[in-house]
Design a protein around this motif. Structure first.
Motif, PDB file in Angstrom:
ATOM      1  N   LYS A   1       0.794  -1.234   0.000  1.00  0.00           N
ATOM      2  CA  LYS A   1       0.000   0.000   0.000  1.00  0.00           C
ATOM      3  C   LYS A   1       0.825   1.282   0.000  1.00  0.00           C
ATOM      4  CE  LYS A   1      -0.832  -0.113   4.955  1.00  0.00           C
ATOM      5  NZ  LYS A   1      -1.849  -0.400   5.962  1.00  0.00           N
ATOM      6  N   ASN A   2       1.985   1.276   0.581  1.00  0.00           N
ATOM      7  CA  ASN A   2       2.807   2.491   0.638  1.00  0.00           C
ATOM      8  C   ASN A   2       3.975   2.465  -0.338  1.00  0.00           C
ATOM      9  OD1 ASN A   2       1.235   3.653   2.732  1.00  0.00           O
ATOM     10  ND2 ASN A   2       2.276   2.353   4.214  1.00  0.00           N
ATOM     11  N   GLU A   3       3.941   1.529  -1.254  1.00  0.00           N
ATOM     12  CA  GLU A   3       5.026   1.404  -2.231  1.00  0.00           C
ATOM     13  C   GLU A   3       4.663   2.138  -3.522  1.00  0.00           C
ATOM     14  OE1 GLU A   3       7.925   0.023  -1.665  1.00  0.00           O
ATOM     15  OE2 GLU A   3       7.412  -0.797   0.302  1.00  0.00           O
ATOM     16  N   ASN A   4       5.584   2.908  -4.051  1.00  0.00           N
ATOM     17  CA  ASN A   4       5.340   3.628  -5.301  1.00  0.00           C
ATOM     18  C   ASN A   4       5.069   2.681  -6.451  1.00  0.00           C
ATOM     19  OD1 ASN A   4       5.665   6.174  -4.145  1.00  0.00           O
ATOM     20  ND2 ASN A   4       7.868   6.171  -4.508  1.00  0.00           N
ATOM     21  N   GLN A   5       5.707   1.544  -6.448  1.00  0.00           N
ATOM     22  CA  GLN A   5       5.557   0.580  -7.536  1.00  0.00           C
ATOM     23  C   GLN A   5       4.635  -0.576  -7.155  1.00  0.00           C
ATOM     24  OE1 GLN A   5       6.783   1.418 -10.458  1.00  0.00           O
ATOM     25  NE2 GLN A   5       7.567   3.247  -9.469  1.00  0.00           N
ATOM     26  N   GLY A   6       3.782  -0.351  -6.186  1.00  0.00           N
ATOM     27  CA  GLY A   6       2.916  -1.407  -5.682  1.00  0.00           C
ATOM     28  C   GLY A   6       2.049  -2.062  -6.736  1.00  0.00           C
ATOM     29  N   LEU A   7       1.358  -1.257  -7.546  1.00  0.00           N
ATOM     30  CA  LEU A   7       0.492  -1.839  -8.585  1.00  0.00           C
ATOM     31  C   LEU A   7       1.301  -2.587  -9.634  1.00  0.00           C
ATOM     32  CD1 LEU A   7      -2.198   0.940  -9.077  1.00  0.00           C
ATOM     33  CD2 LEU A   7      -2.445  -1.275  -7.942  1.00  0.00           C
ATOM     34  N   ASP A   8       2.441  -2.034  -9.989  1.00  0.00           N
ATOM     35  CA  ASP A   8       3.300  -2.727 -10.949  1.00  0.00           C
ATOM     36  C   ASP A   8       3.775  -4.066 -10.372  1.00  0.00           C
ATOM     37  OD1 ASP A   8       3.038  -0.689 -12.806  1.00  0.00           O
ATOM     38  OD2 ASP A   8       4.833   0.355 -12.121  1.00  0.00           O
ATOM     39  N   ALA A   9       4.111  -4.069  -9.094  1.00  0.00           N
ATOM     40  CA  ALA A   9       4.550  -5.300  -8.439  1.00  0.00           C
ATOM     41  C   ALA A   9       3.427  -6.339  -8.435  1.00  0.00           C
ATOM     42  CB  ALA A   9       5.021  -5.016  -7.020  1.00  0.00           C
ATOM     43  N   LEU A  10       2.197  -5.899  -8.246  1.00  0.00           N
ATOM     44  CA  LEU A  10       1.059  -6.825  -8.288  1.00  0.00           C
ATOM     45  C   LEU A  10       0.921  -7.455  -9.669  1.00  0.00           C
ATOM     46  CD1 LEU A  10      -1.861  -5.200  -6.281  1.00  0.00           C
ATOM     47  CD2 LEU A  10      -0.612  -7.280  -5.751  1.00  0.00           C
ATOM     48  N   LYS A  11       1.125  -6.661 -10.698  1.00  0.00           N
ATOM     49  CA  LYS A  11       1.042  -7.181 -12.065  1.00  0.00           C
ATOM     50  C   LYS A  11       2.122  -8.233 -12.301  1.00  0.00           C
ATOM     51  CE  LYS A  11      -0.992  -2.952 -13.800  1.00  0.00           C
ATOM     52  NZ  LYS A  11      -0.753  -1.706 -14.537  1.00  0.00           N
ATOM     53  N   VAL A  12       3.324  -7.967 -11.824  1.00  0.00           N
ATOM     54  CA  VAL A  12       4.414  -8.934 -11.954  1.00  0.00           C
ATOM     55  C   VAL A  12       4.069 -10.217 -11.202  1.00  0.00           C
ATOM     56  CG1 VAL A  12       6.833  -9.396 -11.347  1.00  0.00           C
ATOM     57  CG2 VAL A  12       6.201  -7.192 -12.353  1.00  0.00           C
ATOM     58  N   ALA A  13       3.563 -10.069  -9.977  1.00  0.00           N
ATOM     59  CA  ALA A  13       3.195 -11.242  -9.186  1.00  0.00           C
ATOM     60  C   ALA A  13       2.094 -12.048  -9.867  1.00  0.00           C
ATOM     61  CB  ALA A  13       2.746 -10.810  -7.790  1.00  0.00           C
ATOM     62  N   GLU A  14       1.143 -11.362 -10.468  1.00  0.00           N
ATOM     63  CA  GLU A  14       0.069 -12.054 -11.182  1.00  0.00           C
ATOM     64  C   GLU A  14       0.633 -12.854 -12.357  1.00  0.00           C
ATOM     65  OE1 GLU A  14      -4.289 -11.085 -13.067  1.00  0.00           O
ATOM     66  OE2 GLU A  14      -2.764  -9.527 -13.164  1.00  0.00           O
ATOM     67  N   GLU A  15       1.550 -12.271 -13.102  1.00  0.00           N
ATOM     68  CA  GLU A  15       2.159 -12.971 -14.218  1.00  0.00           C
ATOM     69  C   GLU A  15       2.961 -14.181 -13.723  1.00  0.00           C
ATOM     70  OE1 GLU A  15       1.671 -12.637 -17.511  1.00  0.00           O
ATOM     71  OE2 GLU A  15       0.130 -11.217 -16.868  1.00  0.00           O
ATOM     72  N   GLN A  16       3.669 -14.010 -12.627  1.00  0.00           N
ATOM     73  CA  GLN A  16       4.439 -15.118 -12.057  1.00  0.00           C
ATOM     74  C   GLN A  16       3.508 -16.244 -11.613  1.00  0.00           C
ATOM     75  OE1 GLN A  16       6.786 -13.177  -9.045  1.00  0.00           O
ATOM     76  NE2 GLN A  16       8.361 -12.566 -10.510  1.00  0.00           N
ATOM     77  N   ALA A  17       2.390 -15.872 -11.010  1.00  0.00           N
ATOM     78  CA  ALA A  17       1.424 -16.885 -10.565  1.00  0.00           C
ATOM     79  C   ALA A  17       0.843 -17.643 -11.748  1.00  0.00           C
ATOM     80  CB  ALA A  17       0.322 -16.234  -9.746  1.00  0.00           C
ATOM     81  N   LYS A  18       0.571 -16.944 -12.839  1.00  0.00           N
ATOM     82  CA  LYS A  18       0.067 -17.599 -14.043  1.00  0.00           C
ATOM     83  C   LYS A  18       1.082 -18.569 -14.597  1.00  0.00           C
ATOM     84  CE  LYS A  18      -2.978 -13.872 -15.547  1.00  0.00           C
ATOM     85  NZ  LYS A  18      -3.166 -12.804 -16.563  1.00  0.00           N
ATOM     86  N   TYR A  19       2.361 -18.165 -14.569  1.00  0.00           N
ATOM     87  CA  TYR A  19       3.443 -19.013 -15.071  1.00  0.00           C
ATOM     88  C   TYR A  19       3.563 -20.294 -14.232  1.00  0.00           C
ATOM     89  CZ  TYR A  19       8.111 -20.622 -16.252  1.00  0.00           C
ATOM     90  OH  TYR A  19       9.184 -21.386 -16.620  1.00  0.00           O
ATOM     91  N   ILE A  20       3.438 -20.153 -12.931  1.00  0.00           N
ATOM     92  CA  ILE A  20       3.568 -21.305 -12.026  1.00  0.00           C
ATOM     93  C   ILE A  20       2.428 -22.298 -12.243  1.00  0.00           C
ATOM     94  CG2 ILE A  20       3.447 -21.986  -9.591  1.00  0.00           C
ATOM     95  CD1 ILE A  20       4.981 -19.381  -8.957  1.00  0.00           C
ATOM     96  N   ARG A  21       1.232 -21.808 -12.533  1.00  0.00           N
ATOM     97  CA  ARG A  21       0.066 -22.671 -12.691  1.00  0.00           C
ATOM     98  C   ARG A  21       0.101 -23.500 -13.968  1.00  0.00           C
ATOM     99  NH1 ARG A  21      -4.748 -18.648 -11.604  1.00  0.00           N
ATOM    100  NH2 ARG A  21      -3.647 -17.448 -10.066  1.00  0.00           N
TER     101      ARG A  21
END
Length: 96
Positions: free
Chosen positions: A75-95
Protein backbone atom coordinates in the motif's frame (compact mmCIF):
# COMPACT_ATOMS: atom_id res chain seq x y z
CA UNK A 1 -14.59 -6.33 0.47
CA UNK A 2 -11.93 -6.70 3.13
CA UNK A 3 -11.70 -9.52 5.65
CA UNK A 4 -12.68 -7.04 8.38
CA UNK A 5 -15.78 -5.96 6.48
CA UNK A 6 -16.71 -9.60 5.87
CA UNK A 7 -16.35 -10.47 9.55
CA UNK A 8 -18.54 -7.53 10.54
CA UNK A 9 -21.11 -8.49 7.93
CA UNK A 10 -21.24 -12.11 9.09
CA UNK A 11 -21.42 -11.09 12.74
CA UNK A 12 -24.21 -8.57 12.17
CA UNK A 13 -26.20 -10.91 9.92
CA UNK A 14 -26.11 -13.52 12.67
CA UNK A 15 -27.23 -10.98 15.29
CA UNK A 16 -24.06 -11.50 17.30
CA UNK A 17 -22.51 -8.73 19.35
CA UNK A 18 -18.81 -7.94 19.11
CA UNK A 19 -18.22 -9.12 22.65
CA UNK A 20 -19.82 -12.50 21.85
CA UNK A 21 -17.66 -13.10 18.79
CA UNK A 22 -14.55 -11.83 20.57
CA UNK A 23 -15.17 -14.35 23.35
CA UNK A 24 -15.57 -17.19 20.83
CA UNK A 25 -12.28 -16.18 19.19
CA UNK A 26 -10.61 -15.67 22.57
CA UNK A 27 -9.63 -12.08 21.74
CA UNK A 28 -10.56 -8.75 23.25
CA UNK A 29 -13.60 -6.82 22.06
CA UNK A 30 -11.40 -3.81 21.27
CA UNK A 31 -9.10 -5.98 19.17
CA UNK A 32 -12.08 -7.37 17.24
CA UNK A 33 -13.26 -3.82 16.61
CA UNK A 34 -9.86 -3.02 15.10
CA UNK A 35 -9.99 -6.21 13.00
CA UNK A 36 -13.41 -5.22 11.67
CA UNK A 37 -12.05 -1.76 10.84
CA UNK A 38 -8.98 -3.25 9.12
CA UNK A 39 -6.62 -1.72 11.67
CA UNK A 40 -5.33 -5.03 13.06
CA UNK A 41 -4.81 -8.39 11.38
CA UNK A 42 -6.59 -11.51 12.53
CA UNK A 43 -4.54 -14.67 12.98
CA UNK A 44 -4.83 -17.19 10.19
CA UNK A 45 -5.90 -19.84 12.70
CA UNK A 46 -8.99 -17.81 13.52
CA UNK A 47 -10.29 -18.21 9.97
CA UNK A 48 -11.21 -21.84 10.65
CA UNK A 49 -13.18 -20.79 13.73
CA UNK A 50 -14.99 -18.08 11.77
CA UNK A 51 -15.76 -20.52 8.98
CA UNK A 52 -17.31 -22.91 11.46
CA UNK A 53 -19.19 -20.25 13.48
CA UNK A 54 -20.78 -18.69 10.42
CA UNK A 55 -20.93 -21.75 8.14
CA UNK A 56 -18.96 -20.12 5.32
CA UNK A 57 -16.20 -21.53 3.14
CA UNK A 58 -12.80 -21.32 4.76
CA UNK A 59 -11.25 -20.66 1.35
CA UNK A 60 -13.40 -17.54 0.87
CA UNK A 61 -12.23 -16.11 4.19
CA UNK A 62 -8.64 -17.08 3.49
CA UNK A 63 -8.75 -15.33 0.10
CA UNK A 64 -9.87 -12.09 1.75
CA UNK A 65 -7.28 -12.52 4.51
CA UNK A 66 -4.47 -13.05 1.99
CA UNK A 67 -5.67 -10.12 -0.08
CA UNK A 68 -5.38 -7.89 2.98
CA UNK A 69 -1.87 -9.17 3.66
CA UNK A 70 -0.79 -8.38 0.11
CA UNK A 71 -2.40 -4.95 0.26
CA UNK A 72 -0.68 -4.16 3.56
CA UNK A 73 2.64 -5.11 1.99
CA UNK A 74 2.32 -2.84 -1.05
CA UNK A 75 0.00 0.00 0.00
CA UNK A 76 2.81 2.49 0.64
CA UNK A 77 5.03 1.40 -2.23
CA UNK A 78 5.34 3.63 -5.30
CA UNK A 79 5.56 0.58 -7.54
CA UNK A 80 2.92 -1.41 -5.68
CA UNK A 81 0.49 -1.84 -8.58
CA UNK A 82 3.30 -2.73 -10.95
CA UNK A 83 4.55 -5.30 -8.44
CA UNK A 84 1.06 -6.82 -8.29
CA UNK A 85 1.04 -7.18 -12.06
CA UNK A 86 4.41 -8.93 -11.95
CA UNK A 87 3.20 -11.24 -9.19
CA UNK A 88 0.07 -12.05 -11.18
CA UNK A 89 2.16 -12.97 -14.22
CA UNK A 90 4.44 -15.12 -12.06
CA UNK A 91 1.42 -16.89 -10.57
CA UNK A 92 0.07 -17.60 -14.04
CA UNK A 93 3.44 -19.01 -15.07
CA UNK A 94 3.57 -21.30 -12.03
CA UNK A 95 0.07 -22.67 -12.69
CA UNK A 96 0.97 -23.85 -16.20
Amino acid sequence: MTIGQKIRQLREESGMKQRELAAKLDIGEGFLSKVENDQKPLKREDLAKLSEFFNVKHSDLETLWLGNKVYDLIKNENQGLDALKVAEEQAKYIRR
